[in-house]
Motif scaffolding. Sequence first.
Motif, PDB file in Angstrom:
ATOM      1  N   ALA A  55     -42.350  27.210 -19.482  1.00 10.27           N
ATOM      2  CA  ALA A  55     -42.112  27.034 -18.264  1.00 10.27           C
ATOM      3  C   ALA A  55     -41.302  25.422 -17.574  1.00 10.27           C
ATOM      4  CB  ALA A  55     -43.587  27.019 -17.930  1.00 10.27           C
ATOM      5  N   PHE A  56     -41.151  25.523 -16.587  1.00 13.96           N
ATOM      6  CA  PHE A  56     -40.357  24.655 -15.784  1.00 13.96           C
ATOM      7  C   PHE A  56     -40.335  24.175 -15.089  1.00 13.96           C
ATOM      8  CE2 PHE A  56     -37.764  27.858 -17.229  1.00 13.96           C
ATOM      9  CZ  PHE A  56     -36.322  26.900 -16.061  1.00 13.96           C
ATOM     10  N   PHE A  57     -39.722  22.347 -14.410  1.00  9.95           N
ATOM     11  CA  PHE A  57     -39.722  22.749 -12.850  1.00  9.95           C
ATOM     12  C   PHE A  57     -38.328  22.226 -12.740  1.00  9.95           C
ATOM     13  CE2 PHE A  57     -40.321  20.130  -9.259  1.00  9.95           C
ATOM     14  CZ  PHE A  57     -40.613  21.307  -8.448  1.00  9.95           C
ATOM     15  N   ASN A  58     -37.564  23.528 -12.287  1.00 12.15           N
ATOM     16  CA  ASN A  58     -36.219  23.024 -11.578  1.00 12.15           C
ATOM     17  C   ASN A  58     -36.055  23.255 -10.345  1.00 12.15           C
ATOM     18  OD1 ASN A  58     -33.382  22.395 -12.703  1.00 12.15           O
ATOM     19  ND2 ASN A  58     -33.230  25.130 -12.460  1.00 12.15           N
ATOM     20  N   SER A  59     -35.039  22.382  -9.770  1.00 12.47           N
ATOM     21  CA  SER A  59     -34.565  22.900  -8.565  1.00 12.47           C
ATOM     22  C   SER A  59     -35.607  23.144  -7.148  1.00 12.47           C
ATOM     23  CB  SER A  59     -33.570  24.145  -8.606  1.00 12.47           C
ATOM     24  OG  SER A  59     -32.161  23.470  -9.183  1.00 12.47           O
ATOM     25  N   GLU A  98     -33.974  20.653  -2.664  1.00 15.56           N
ATOM     26  CA  GLU A  98     -34.437  20.222  -3.792  1.00 15.56           C
ATOM     27  C   GLU A  98     -32.873  20.179  -5.169  1.00 15.56           C
ATOM     28  OE1 GLU A  98     -36.923  18.116  -4.959  1.00 15.56           O
ATOM     29  OE2 GLU A  98     -38.198  18.809  -3.176  1.00 15.56           O
ATOM     30  N   GLY A  99     -32.532  18.640  -5.978  1.00 18.53           N
ATOM     31  CA  GLY A  99     -31.495  19.145  -7.006  1.00 18.53           C
ATOM     32  C   GLY A  99     -30.345  17.466  -6.110  1.00 18.53           C
ATOM     33  N   THR A 100     -29.968  18.274  -7.204  1.00 13.71           N
ATOM     34  CA  THR A 100     -28.922  16.424  -6.687  1.00 13.71           C
ATOM     35  C   THR A 100     -27.338  18.079  -5.525  1.00 13.71           C
ATOM     36  OG1 THR A 100     -26.858  17.789  -8.215  1.00 13.71           O
ATOM     37  CG2 THR A 100     -28.255  15.655  -8.694  1.00 13.71           C
ATOM     38  N   ARG A 101     -26.660  17.480  -5.127  1.00 11.18           N
ATOM     39  CA  ARG A 101     -26.037  18.143  -4.074  1.00 11.18           C
ATOM     40  C   ARG A 101     -25.660  18.741  -4.698  1.00 11.18           C
ATOM     41  NH1 ARG A 101     -22.316  14.397   0.571  1.00 11.18           N
ATOM     42  NH2 ARG A 101     -24.848  13.995   0.907  1.00 11.18           N
ATOM     43  N   PHE A 102     -24.091  18.783  -6.505  1.00  8.57           N
ATOM     44  CA  PHE A 102     -23.753  19.529  -6.998  1.00  8.57           C
ATOM     45  C   PHE A 102     -24.332  20.589  -7.588  1.00  8.57           C
ATOM     46  CE2 PHE A 102     -22.379  20.901 -11.013  1.00  8.57           C
ATOM     47  CZ  PHE A 102     -20.565  21.270 -10.647  1.00  8.57           C
ATOM     48  N   ALA A 105     -24.822  23.292  -4.622  1.00 14.86           N
ATOM     49  CA  ALA A 105     -23.629  23.935  -4.167  1.00 14.86           C
ATOM     50  C   ALA A 105     -23.505  24.923  -5.292  1.00 14.86           C
ATOM     51  CB  ALA A 105     -22.194  23.254  -4.262  1.00 14.86           C
ATOM     52  N   ILE A 106     -23.647  24.497  -6.427  1.00 12.52           N
ATOM     53  CA  ILE A 106     -23.443  25.780  -7.943  1.00 12.52           C
ATOM     54  C   ILE A 106     -24.273  26.876  -7.219  1.00 12.52           C
ATOM     55  CG2 ILE A 106     -23.186  26.304  -9.994  1.00 12.52           C
ATOM     56  CD1 ILE A 106     -20.936  25.014  -9.382  1.00 12.52           C
ATOM     57  N   ARG A 107     -25.809  26.231  -6.708  1.00  7.72           N
ATOM     58  CA  ARG A 107     -27.250  27.337  -6.679  1.00  7.72           C
ATOM     59  C   ARG A 107     -26.504  28.476  -5.561  1.00  7.72           C
ATOM     60  NH1 ARG A 107     -30.525  24.132  -6.747  1.00  7.72           N
ATOM     61  NH2 ARG A 107     -31.309  23.761  -4.314  1.00  7.72           N
ATOM     62  N   THR A 108     -25.837  27.768  -4.892  1.00  5.57           N
ATOM     63  CA  THR A 108     -25.103  28.680  -3.310  1.00  5.57           C
ATOM     64  C   THR A 108     -23.895  29.923  -4.166  1.00  5.57           C
ATOM     65  OG1 THR A 108     -25.552  26.577  -1.833  1.00  5.57           O
ATOM     66  CG2 THR A 108     -24.271  28.315  -1.007  1.00  5.57           C
ATOM     67  N   PHE A 109     -23.046  28.675  -4.904  1.00  2.00           N
ATOM     68  CA  PHE A 109     -22.198  30.096  -5.225  1.00  2.00           C
ATOM     69  C   PHE A 109     -22.768  31.256  -5.773  1.00  2.00           C
ATOM     70  CE2 PHE A 109     -18.292  30.659  -7.309  1.00  2.00           C
ATOM     71  CZ  PHE A 109     -17.179  30.138  -6.736  1.00  2.00           C
ATOM     72  N   GLY A 110     -23.593  30.930  -6.753  1.00  2.00           N
ATOM     73  CA  GLY A 110     -24.140  32.182  -7.379  1.00  2.00           C
ATOM     74  C   GLY A 110     -25.584  33.001  -6.703  1.00  2.00           C
ATOM     75  N   GLY A 315     -28.794  24.900 -14.997  1.00  2.00           N
ATOM     76  CA  GLY A 315     -28.596  25.486 -13.646  1.00  2.00           C
ATOM     77  C   GLY A 315     -27.197  26.033 -13.477  1.00  2.00           C
ATOM     78  N   VAL A 316     -26.436  25.347 -14.221  1.00  2.00           N
ATOM     79  CA  VAL A 316     -24.112  25.750 -13.096  1.00  2.00           C
ATOM     80  C   VAL A 316     -23.913  26.494 -13.314  1.00  2.00           C
ATOM     81  CG1 VAL A 316     -25.216  23.462 -12.178  1.00  2.00           C
ATOM     82  CG2 VAL A 316     -23.685  23.652 -14.552  1.00  2.00           C
ATOM     83  N   HIS A 317     -24.294  27.265 -14.926  1.00  2.00           N
ATOM     84  CA  HIS A 317     -23.238  28.437 -15.215  1.00  2.00           C
ATOM     85  C   HIS A 317     -22.950  29.773 -14.168  1.00  2.00           C
ATOM     86  CE1 HIS A 317     -27.208  29.499 -15.308  1.00  2.00           C
ATOM     87  NE2 HIS A 317     -26.734  31.398 -16.091  1.00  2.00           N
ATOM     88  N   HIS A 318     -23.301  29.610 -13.370  1.00  2.21           N
ATOM     89  CA  HIS A 318     -22.730  30.217 -12.534  1.00  2.21           C
ATOM     90  C   HIS A 318     -21.579  30.453 -11.840  1.00  2.21           C
ATOM     91  CE1 HIS A 318     -26.103  32.741 -11.540  1.00  2.21           C
ATOM     92  NE2 HIS A 318     -27.352  31.319 -11.051  1.00  2.21           N
ATOM     93  N   ILE A 319     -20.826  28.646 -12.055  1.00  2.00           N
ATOM     94  CA  ILE A 319     -19.701  28.557 -11.768  1.00  2.00           C
ATOM     95  C   ILE A 319     -18.416  29.870 -12.714  1.00  2.00           C
ATOM     96  CG2 ILE A 319     -19.154  26.723 -13.340  1.00  2.00           C
ATOM     97  CD1 ILE A 319     -17.639  26.989  -9.455  1.00  2.00           C
ATOM     98  N   PHE A 320     -18.940  30.219 -14.127  1.00  2.00           N
ATOM     99  CA  PHE A 320     -17.745  30.583 -14.759  1.00  2.00           C
ATOM    100  C   PHE A 320     -17.811  31.916 -14.525  1.00  2.00           C
ATOM    101  CE2 PHE A 320     -20.538  28.124 -18.275  1.00  2.00           C
ATOM    102  CZ  PHE A 320     -19.316  27.465 -18.549  1.00  2.00           C
ATOM    103  N   ASN A 321     -18.497  32.722 -13.170  1.00  5.09           N
ATOM    104  CA  ASN A 321     -18.039  33.592 -12.349  1.00  5.09           C
ATOM    105  C   ASN A 321     -17.123  34.409 -11.878  1.00  5.09           C
ATOM    106  OD1 ASN A 321     -21.485  34.868 -13.040  1.00  5.09           O
ATOM    107  ND2 ASN A 321     -21.360  34.675 -10.869  1.00  5.09           N
TER     108      ASN A 321
END
Length: 463
Positions: A55-59, A98-102, A105-110, A315-321
């Motif tokens: 378990a972890f807390f993220n975004s 939550e989280g940084t702007r970057f 953005a990556i989460r939205t991209f995902g 959590g920004v690995h969606h950019i690889f898509n």
Amino acid sequence: MATNEEIAKQVIESIGGSENVQSIAHCATRLRIVVNDREKINDEQIEQIEKVKGAFFNSGQYQIIFGTGTVNRIYEAIESLGVSGDSISEVKEDAKKEGTRFQRAIRTFGDVFVPIIPVLVATGLFMGLRGLVTQEQILALFGLTPDNISDNFLLFTEVLTDTAFVFLPALVAWSTFRVFGGTPVIGLVLGLMLVSPSLPNAWNVAGGGVEPIYFFDFIPVIGYQGSVLPAFFAGLVGAKVEKFFRKRVPEALDLILTPFLVLLTMIILSLFALGPVLHVVENWIFDGTIAVLELPFGLSGLIVGFFHQIIVITGVHHIFNLLEIQLLENLGFNPFNPLISAAIAAQGGATLAVGLKARSKKVKALALPSSLSAFLGITEPAIFGVNLRYGKPFIMGLIGGGVGGFAASLLNLKATGMAVTAIPGTLLYLNNQLLLYLLVNIIAIATAFLLTYFFGYKEEKSE
């Protein structure tokens, strides 16, 4: 063994009770909870719950890893307790600040690309199957040669393998409109306009056989078959433009006038401004990716194989898509997939070593299923439930990923598709490279396993 209902009650109790739940949903492996007060969560108690793999807390979300299949049943049990759940999109809406702007953005991209990945995966599998059935060795088993394959059969396979990429802008624009609050069908039509047969085909232009149409003698206009960024930004801006017109067009005319104004505005903007500029940017990204992948002496595999799972944690690995789509579109194959497959398999190897070496039944019950999940391409249970918890296994997994990626680069492995890795990824290597792909994954797993077993994990008395 505790029932799912008992586990659900323990989860709710450990996160501070139902009154502390703002929204709750689940994805393929994790229960995602947005809570009112982070301080009320008892992390240690959650870690001790049966079937919890980490378990972890993220975004803005408290994420509890149960694994594929199990998480669905736990979620259903929580709902039966009267705790209200929301859709994934609603949970993300609660957590979007939550989280940084970057990261946002990556989460939205995902969010845009995750819904269309399944059809791209299917396309990759079709490519692999076509490669298999057209191999001389396979045809020889049936007394055939490549000359015996009919043109009609090849045409049929092209329908299976080319359609998703030809109309990729339509899929991207549809999904982007959906994410940013526009009408998805307007996005779909806008995306189809970007690949209209009336425009010069992008592939033919790239091949030099066709010239772009020049407006005002300096704006090149072409179709955007296989492009991502022009469609993405057309969808993003288009959704905003639609909201603008919806607020100003009289209700009696909204049904007719708003779609007309949105499509007219956006096709002009897309063809004459967004498209030409972003097409250049897309080429820069592709050239940069190729430059990294062409590093000599296997360095690209070493770098990507080692760092990939670190990027997954952020959590920004969606950019690889985007990178994988561009590789498949421009090259017809994907040299990135075998590198990340090695990284994923290596984490499974490290977790397997922990599971076999541990004497604690709880550690074994956690590690062994998590390693299987990693070998099936999903590493979250292995990373967050085992490897990061003990520290060194994760590092050994990174080393194994680097070694496996290094081998993949030296062997020049090329996948026919994307988004499928480890054991399921074998379907992407039916192009005479299956044995090499298996060898790379075995190298990655063995390296991580041996390093973890002998140097990376020590049985703790507290276990």
